[in-house]
Design a protein around this motif. Structure first.
Motif, PDB file in Angstrom:
ATOM      1  N   ASP A  47     -35.776  -8.929  63.769  1.00 29.83           N
ATOM      2  CA  ASP A  47     -34.638  -9.352  62.957  1.00 29.83           C
ATOM      3  C   ASP A  47     -35.034 -10.470  61.998  1.00 29.83           C
ATOM      4  OD1 ASP A  47     -33.017  -7.545  64.236  1.00 29.83           O
ATOM      5  OD2 ASP A  47     -32.193  -9.026  65.655  1.00 29.83           O
ATOM      6  N   LEU A  48     -35.853 -11.391  62.479  1.00 31.81           N
ATOM      7  CA  LEU A  48     -36.317 -12.486  61.634  1.00 31.81           C
ATOM      8  C   LEU A  48     -37.127 -11.957  60.462  1.00 31.81           C
ATOM      9  CD1 LEU A  48     -36.751 -15.518  61.079  1.00 31.81           C
ATOM     10  CD2 LEU A  48     -38.722 -15.397  62.591  1.00 31.81           C
ATOM     11  N   ASN A  74     -35.701  -9.156  53.376  1.00 31.47           N
ATOM     12  CA  ASN A  74     -34.599  -8.627  52.565  1.00 31.47           C
ATOM     13  C   ASN A  74     -33.715  -9.699  51.959  1.00 31.47           C
ATOM     14  OD1 ASN A  74     -35.500  -6.067  53.256  1.00 31.47           O
ATOM     15  ND2 ASN A  74     -34.163  -5.924  55.022  1.00 31.47           N
ATOM     16  N   GLU A  75     -33.276 -10.684  52.778  1.00 36.98           N
ATOM     17  CA  GLU A  75     -32.322 -11.689  52.288  1.00 36.98           C
ATOM     18  C   GLU A  75     -33.014 -12.822  51.551  1.00 36.98           C
ATOM     19  OE1 GLU A  75     -29.814 -12.951  55.454  1.00 36.98           O
ATOM     20  OE2 GLU A  75     -29.307 -10.895  56.037  1.00 36.98           O
TER      21      GLU A  75
END
Length: 73
Positions: free
Chosen positions: A61-62, A68-69
């Motif tokens: 997730d990291l 992406n973000e």
């Protein structure tokens, strides 16, 4: 003489002489120093508020958030 880190201790004679010494008071005008303010403060602002962070459950997730973000990776 390389005794750089050794403190200097005052002798008893100099400690006894110290209260008798006079302190010369010098006015600023006598020194010829200009005390006018040379800088002008235009405005003072608080920095922008920071957004709260988010907890990530796993390394995957990291990595996806960084990719992406934040577009860091």
């Amino acid at each position: 003489d390389l005794r750089l880190n050794e403190p200097r201790y005052a002798s008893l004679l100099n400690i006894m002489k110290a209260p008798k010494k006079t302190i010369d008071v010098i006015e600023v005008g006598d020194l010829g120093v200009d005390l006018t303010n040379k800088l002008e403060t235009l405005k003072v602002e608080d920095p922008p508020k920071r957004e709260g962070g988010a907890k990530v459950d796993s390394v995957e997730d990291l990595v996806t958030k960084l990719r992406n973000e934040a577009k860091v990776i």
